[in-house]
Write an enzyme that holds these catalytic residues in place. Structure first.
Site, mmCIF file in Angstrom:
data_model
loop_
_atom_site.group_PDB
_atom_site.id
_atom_site.type_symbol
_atom_site.label_atom_id
_atom_site.label_comp_id
_atom_site.label_asym_id
_atom_site.label_seq_id
_atom_site.Cartn_x
_atom_site.Cartn_y
_atom_site.Cartn_z
ATOM 1 C CG ASP A 8 27.073 -49.557 61.025
ATOM 2 O OD1 ASP A 8 27.428 -48.581 61.877
ATOM 3 O OD2 ASP A 8 26.575 -48.481 60.712
ATOM 4 C CD GLU A 10 25.015 -47.119 64.662
ATOM 5 O OE1 GLU A 10 25.374 -46.122 63.996
ATOM 6 O OE2 GLU A 10 24.920 -47.897 63.263
ATOM 7 C CG HIS A 60 29.698 -47.065 64.318
ATOM 8 N ND1 HIS A 60 28.750 -46.682 64.112
ATOM 9 C CD2 HIS A 60 30.180 -46.721 65.653
ATOM 10 C CE1 HIS A 60 28.528 -45.478 65.893
ATOM 11 N NE2 HIS A 60 28.510 -46.163 66.101
ATOM 12 C CG HIS A 104 21.843 -48.870 60.439
ATOM 13 N ND1 HIS A 104 21.552 -47.926 60.008
ATOM 14 C CD2 HIS A 104 23.414 -48.798 60.880
ATOM 15 C CE1 HIS A 104 22.465 -46.981 59.737
ATOM 16 N NE2 HIS A 104 23.356 -47.040 60.268
ATOM 17 C CG HIS A 115 21.479 -43.930 61.496
ATOM 18 N ND1 HIS A 115 22.059 -44.846 61.876
ATOM 19 C CD2 HIS A 115 23.308 -43.696 60.347
ATOM 20 C CE1 HIS A 115 23.367 -45.179 62.039
ATOM 21 N NE2 HIS A 115 24.033 -43.929 60.767
ATOM 22 C CD GLU A 134 25.079 -46.200 57.696
ATOM 23 O OE1 GLU A 134 25.634 -47.388 58.186
ATOM 24 O OE2 GLU A 134 25.034 -45.324 57.685
#
Length: 272
Positions: A8, A10, A60, A104, A115, A134
């Site tokens: 990902d 972030e 992502h 993240h 998020h 996640e």
């Protein structure tokens, strides 16, 4: 021994602002190179530890961030969407473990760019009463395929959220969060060195890391970001409205729950 690396953006060192995560601007172009460097560090670490094959899941946004021509040539890239297993695609290939890079904090968490799956759509997601981000969601999906989460990198808030859920996972901190869009980061070079070393340690002990799994049925409780989104989601007949923003549904196992969540994420684009 085959290893899956899910990447990902972030949680990558040097990434702080939403603009860095959105294609179509110079900030994103720089950030995707930072993402690429951390992916390549993880690939190198997996091969250093004896991996025979490495799959890299571009995890992502549109899943087309990593320039394939710049990815370590020993790895195979999993890119594009839709795909049923999303951020955990590749677990079905018989891999010995999954490494999660650039992850993240969950939505409403205290990490940088926190998020869960879709920041526009979802405020909170819980499986059988356990609120998850996640890594938790896709770690459980990997577990359904018998794949343990060997290592994960990101900021300190992300790591603090997940240590109790995944106590045997090798966590690699590349930055410290001081707010949603601020923090203190290792240099990209130092972050890549830490990731490579951490992945070596993690893959070397892959056989000792237990699978994290959750038996079905799975009751998913989902808080939408707005009542309007809950209105939209509950057009799906099997979803039950709890209140203005919350709804729930039951899935037979984790994969079905994840696929439903990703369908709702796609639906949310109608209200953007």
């Amino acid at each position: 021994m085959q290893i899956l690396i899910s990447v990902d953006i972030e949680g990558v060192a040097g990434v702080y602002h939403p603009e860095q995560t959105r294609a179509g601007n110079p900030e994103y172009e720089r950030a995707r190179r930072l993402m690429l460097a951390e992916a390549n560090a993880a690939i190198a670490g997996a091969f250093d530890a004896g991996a025979s094959a490495v799959y890299v899941n571009d995890s992502h946004g549109g899943f087309r961030n990593l320039p394939p021509e710049l990815l370590d040539e020993r790895a195979q890239a999993i890119q594009g969407k839709p795909r049923y297993l999303s951020m955990a695609a590749g677990c079905e290939l018989g891999v010995a473990g999954m490494v999660c890079i650039g992850y993240h904090s969950r939505s409403k968490g205290r990490g940088i760019l926190a998020h869960t799956i879709n920041s526009f759509a979802f405020a909170r997601i819980a499986f059988n009463g356990q609120e998850l981000g996640e890594l938790g969601i896709y770690g459980l999906l990997a577990g359904q395929y018998g794949v343990p989460v060997l290592a994960a990198s990101g900021d300190d808030a992300f790591i603090e959220e997940h240590r109790a859920l995944l106590p045997a996972t090798e966590f690699i901190q590349v930055k410290r969060a001081s707010g949603f869009g601020s923090g203190i980061s290792l240099s990209p070079q130092a972050a890549c060195a830490a990731i490579r070393a951490g992945v070596v340690r993690a893959v070397a002990r892959a056989s000792q890391v237990p699978v994290w799994a959750m038996a079905g049925p799975i009751e998913v409780t989902l808080q939408a970001q707005t009542p309007a989104l809950a209105d939209l989601f509950c057009q799906w007949p099997t979803l039950q409205r709890c209140d203005g923003e919350r709804l729930r549904f039951t899935a037979p196992e984790v994969e079905s729950a994840v696929r439903m969540i990703n369908c709702l994420s796609a639906m949310s684009s109608m209200l953007r």
